[in-house]
Design an enzyme around this catalytic site. Sequence first.
Site, PDB file in Angstrom:
ATOM      1  N   GLU A 218       0.824  -1.219   0.000  1.00 32.53           N
ATOM      2  CA  GLU A 218       0.000   0.000   0.000  1.00 32.53           C
ATOM      3  C   GLU A 218       0.859   1.270   0.000  1.00 32.53           C
ATOM      4  OE1 GLU A 218      -2.775  -0.498   3.207  1.00 32.53           O
ATOM      5  OE2 GLU A 218      -3.624  -2.327   2.344  1.00 32.53           O
TER       6      GLU A 218
ATOM      7  N   GLU B 271      -5.590 -10.803  -1.745  1.00 32.56           N
ATOM      8  CA  GLU B 271      -6.330 -10.691  -0.477  1.00 32.56           C
ATOM      9  C   GLU B 271      -7.836 -10.680  -0.742  1.00 32.56           C
ATOM     10  OE1 GLU B 271      -5.032  -7.475   2.036  1.00 32.56           O
ATOM     11  OE2 GLU B 271      -2.956  -7.605   1.344  1.00 32.56           O
TER      12      GLU B 271
END
Length: 337
Positions: free
Chosen positions: A148, A256
């Site tokens: 991220e 994910e």
Amino acid sequence: MKNQIHFFIALFFTVLLCSCGKSFKYAAKDNGFYSGMAVTVGDIFNPETIKILQNDCSIIVYENSMKWANLRPNKNFWNWNDIDSLVEFAEKNNMRVKWHTLFWHQQNSPFVSSSWTREQAIQMMNEHIETIMSRYKGKIAEYDVVNEMFNEDGSMRQNIWYKTIGADYIELALKKAHQVDPDAKLLLNEFNNEEKGHPKADAMYNLVKNLKERGIPIDGVGMQLHLDARISYSEDAIRQNIQRYEDLGIAVSFSEVDVRIPIENSKAYESAQENIYLMLYKIASEMPNVTSFITWGISDKHSWVPYTFPGTGNALLYDEDFKPKPVYNEILKELKK
């Protein structure tokens, strides 16, 4: 001649029976990708979840135990027990292990400091990589090196490593990781980066393209795919995004995955959820550089979704009683075709 006919008939039905009895993970492998789940420490000791993992997974990853706050809560203590247990479990069950994650802006240890100088931060970054990757060299197949790193507008996230080192912290981490374990696959992982045209997706692609062109070691991109069944996603835009990575020689991990639905009136969204899951598995089966499909958890019982997105849940393929949902069976049916 008759014996030959009988032989081929018997062979046909043998193959058919084997195909029908194929477990989820082998059906996925036949479609060209590893199937996996994020797990907690307790999952690899619980007979109920062990059975699911053995049936469904050829790759596993810890949901939280590899992050700084859990792995190294203070400067002098490393909690290796949980990860050693996962590696041992994976080896025993012929599974790959993915590391999540070396660097992230959340779940850092208290001693990680934004007041470090560039030299101090690089030293700490290198120490972290060296300590982990030398210990598990040859045992961890792939790493989310940075997680991220972008804001929603595609600008670089001002995390602690960016602030202390600068924008080149990513390439420095990749270089060091490759130096320590040249055989490990190195990935950059992000959310909302699945559709070409989204600012974050385009920023990730441009970063990876730049790294690749300059010879920085980078093997793959993780697309988290925490999706919402109330939102319409463009299959074409996802495919175009994956294709441009294929053109660069870069692998893609669906890293994910979960598809959340509103808790109230959830039945109304189950069909939409199923369609999204089927679309993603279809893409993974058809696009050669999609190498893994990992759901973020085993069952709805311990999913992070209700806590992170209040009012939603039921996002995984197993219900709270660890029973496969209809969507699971539909996916398996498609994988076996």
